[in-house]
Design a protein around this motif. Sequence first.
Motif: not given
Lengths: 370, 370
Positions: B116, B141, B144, B284, B287, B291, B351, B354-355
Amino acid sequence: MRVRDEYAPWLALGRVKGLGGVGFKKLAASFADPTEAFFASPAELEQVEGLHRDVIEGLVNFSGWLEIDDELRRVRAAGIDIVRFTSPGYPARLRMIADPPPFLYTKGALVAEDERAVGIVGSRSASDYGRRVARDLARGLASLGFTVVSGMARGIDGAAHESALRAGGRTVAVLGSGVERPYPPEHDGLYQRISEHGAVVSELPVGTRPMAFNFPARNRLISGLSLGVVVVEATEKSGSLITAAMALEQGREVFAVPGEAGASRSRGAHRLIRQGAKLVETVDDIIEEIAPQLARRAGGTTEAPARTLPRNAGENTRKIFTLLQDNPLQVDQVIERSGLAAAQVLEILLELELLGFVRQSPGHLYSAER
Amino acid sequence: MRVRDEYAPWLALGRVKGLGGVGFKKLAASFADPTEAFFASPAELEQVEGLHRDVIEGLVNFSGWLEIDDELRRVRAAGIDIVRFTSPGYPARLRMIADPPPFLYTKGALVAEDERAVGIVGSRSASDYGRRVARDLARGLASLGFTVVSGMARGIDGAAHESALRAGGRTVAVLGSGVERPYPPEHDGLYQRISEHGAVVSELPVGTRPMAFNFPARNRLISGLSLGVVVVEATEKSGSLITAAMALEQGREVFAVPGEAGASRSRGAHRLIRQGAKLVETVDDIIEEIAPQLARRAGGTTEAPARTLPRNAGENTRKIFTLLQDNPLQVDQVIERSGLAAAQVLEILLELELLGFVRQSPGHLYSAER
């Protein structure tokens, strides 16, 4: 109905309850002269597709003639012109939008060159950076013969008008108040100069005060008059984003000037770019995008293209354009007959081509658009 | 050929004239263990599609073994690891590019979470603004759970690595020199810390000095290791634009940070945006774009997705993820069983989604990706 001032029924169209620009366009599609609607029977009006019953009643029972006579007196006293939808002076691009005003009040005169217009809008509380970019873009557009359209507000709008005038170009201000009521007060001088070297326009009755709720409708005129709209600085709630949305709806280009990440004044412009607006740094970025539109338009649509070079076109530009009006020519021949340097000829040809005055055919044969 | 150190034939693959990453990938497609190419007959090698004759000769006649033994001694003395293409530790994304290196020299260790990864690159002569944005994005980043990849150059690169480390996150530096030769000198300390809390990698032999002509190839590794690459500041001739081009070629996302119109350091980024790169102001924005990729990837490709939460994931995040690993649950059930506030649960679920750790099925049923 007794015979009145020829403008009276036009002003009346602007006051029929519920008619608006969309309803007006329906009338314009049904009657060669939309003011005939006042002479039509309810049965005839019912033939107009999509015209609401209450609008038909509003037309049939219109009773505001005295107020209109009164307004016309004030219009004349104030030296205001009225440009009707059916007049050749009504902006061709504006005529094409879904909800054009039946007429425009103008101070100063709209001219054929104003068909090559680009809107520049942005924040009232602009930064020095934003004002600088607005000035640079307006100057560049004006010097290429484009008319700069904006809303005469503080900040970006004012900077754009001002800079276009200083460059000797044309500029059009669209007000969200009566055309004789400039706002803000510190732009009184600017207003004077625009009405002398360009035009101030409004669709709102004489005497209308600047009210925020009129601004969105005003914004559709800024984009409606323009090939495209440049948003220079805009917060996320800026009215400029409305102008951009209107421009998209009207099929006009949307341009946005970037700023630093996180700068609140650039947030709106950045959002537009993410949504597909073209990122603009210089006038070239704008021209590149609208050149095909100009070319298409010159190629022959219902609009009558302006075939006169911009007033500020140089002597050599005129010379080359005249040569090509006589005969299509190869680049070599243009160089020979003009007696100008090759580089200069190429530059002028490119400019004329981008502006839609000249077309290049295969084999590098250049011809003037007619 | 006598039996050698198991790494020797890998290093040799890196030295066969004309082989390169593209040729290597062809070998990797033909031989389960690409180093078998050294044991193959010319006839067998001719079966490998697209392998040039001179490469075949280079493989058959390879004679640099003594130098390789020598390099391996230096590699070990310097505490450098070698991660081979066939090793599970070789980055899965990098394996997918058209010209992957046969192996990577590393200081520090690449870990599963580094799949990632997002690259942050930009100008060596960055402005304060550029460095600030690079730091903000890297910190965001890292927090996250993303690994920040860059080139350890002055300016943007350094700021990105530094900020990721300070946020307690992971960062990977790809060098355009031997992995034991940090450059520039003022980044010696940074280099130390990256090799302790992340990884420094290079495909170049130990002892290779930092030479400009190696940088473009190095840039393909930065993008190759990453889901996407953010260009923070870049002049029009910046190497970062090469990285962006590589990223596009590799099917990775390209992000660019805007700056003021006319700022020379932002010209490259603006060009990228005009060409379709996503304008990025905050994490954001990144992401949002990656995503779906994460989700797709988690959905089941040939890569083994990392199913461990980032080290810095909070206690509540772990709690919810564990709940969902047991059973798919409705939001209500997650709220009830976790004992957490609804808003917090929704935020954590978003979250995780999205991850790519959690998937939402119709009916708001959440389940952990496996």
